[in-house]
Design an enzyme around this catalytic site. Structure first.
Site, PDB file in Angstrom:
ATOM      1  N   SER A  41       0.817  -1.224   0.000  1.00 50.50           N
ATOM      2  CA  SER A  41       0.000   0.000   0.000  1.00 50.50           C
ATOM      3  C   SER A  41       0.845   1.265   0.000  1.00 50.50           C
ATOM      4  CB  SER A  41      -0.946   0.007   1.211  1.00 50.50           C
ATOM      5  OG  SER A  41      -0.210  -0.035   2.422  1.00 50.50           O
ATOM      6  N   ASN A  87       4.874  -9.161  17.921  1.00 50.01           N
ATOM      7  CA  ASN A  87       5.627  -8.270  17.038  1.00 50.01           C
ATOM      8  C   ASN A  87       5.176  -6.821  17.230  1.00 50.01           C
ATOM      9  OD1 ASN A  87       7.359  -7.667  14.640  1.00 50.01           O
ATOM     10  ND2 ASN A  87       5.398  -7.231  13.667  1.00 50.01           N
ATOM     11  N   SER A 111       0.439  -4.365  10.592  1.00 46.85           N
ATOM     12  CA  SER A 111      -0.332  -4.382  11.853  1.00 46.85           C
ATOM     13  C   SER A 111      -1.817  -4.617  11.576  1.00 46.85           C
ATOM     14  CB  SER A 111      -0.115  -3.087  12.651  1.00 46.85           C
ATOM     15  OG  SER A 111      -0.137  -1.930  11.848  1.00 46.85           O
ATOM     16  N   GLY A 160      -1.386 -17.669   5.697  1.00 43.54           N
ATOM     17  CA  GLY A 160      -1.689 -16.598   6.644  1.00 43.54           C
ATOM     18  C   GLY A 160      -1.257 -15.235   6.154  1.00 43.54           C
TER      19      GLY A 160
END
Length: 208
Positions: A41, A87, A111, A160
């Protein structure tokens, strides 16, 4: 091995030079600019452009890039939901320290989980956590695929992967949202300018 949560023999040690003193020295206010969005992005591009713009204005910042941190601080973590949470927790704690030092900390990470980002926000006074959502469509990010990860995920070689077989939870109340205008992405300089304007308006680029 005992964890911090179970420890009873540790104490917080105050130092004579505090956050306000450091901010006056730097002539700015410490904060965390948390850039979130899908892979591809433009998070790292924005982070670097923002750091460059702040530097040119005489403001001290530091970029915490998700991939870079996995070469060191977080190199023992994978991409399971539990490891992703740890993380983000570690990065949030480090970002808090940078902000306390008086720096403008730019954290650039996918995130994907809202609760993890909110936990990082809770570490700081709310006004000092600036969440920047790079709201770019999956089709655009996958078309860019700068690291070839979407191709691997579509082929089943990565499990994932956010946006493909793992969810991305967009912010509900971010401070800044950046997206396409009439199908055109803003340039890195335009995106950085939008964030700098926000920081200027909120008084972060000068000491109190």
């Amino acid at each position: 091995m005992a964890t911090l949560g179970n420890s009873t023999n540790i104490f917080w040690h105050e130092c004579p030079v505090g956050k306000v003193d450091r901010q006056k020295l730097l002539n700015q206010q410490g904060c965390v600019v948390w850039i979130t969005g899908l892979s591809g992005s433009g998070k790292s591009t924005l982070a670097c452009s923002l750091g460059r713009e702040l530097h040119s204005r005489g403001n001290l910042s530091y970029v915490l890039d998700g991939d870079n941190l996995r070469h060191g601080l977080n190199k023992n973590l994978g991409f399971s939901p539990e490891d992703r949470t740890e993380n983000i927790r570690r990065v949030g704690e480090v970002a808090k320290l940078f902000a306390d030092a008086g720096l403008i900390c730019i954290a650039s990470l996918i995130s994907p989980y809202r609760k993890d980002r909110n936990a990082c926000r809770a570490l700081l006074p709310d006004a000092n956590f600036v969440e920047v959502f790079l709201n770019m469509p999956l089709e655009l990010c996958e078309g860019r695929d700068p690291k070839g990860l979407y191709k691997l995920a579509r082929a089943g070689k990565i499990k994932g992967f956010t946006g493909i077989d793992d969810p991305y939870e967009p912010p509900l109340n971010c401070e800044i949202e950046i997206k396409q205008k009439d199908g055109v992405c803003p340039t890195p300089n335009e995106m950085a300018g939008q964030v700098v304007s926000y920081l200027e308006d909120k008084g972060f680029l000068h000491a109190q």
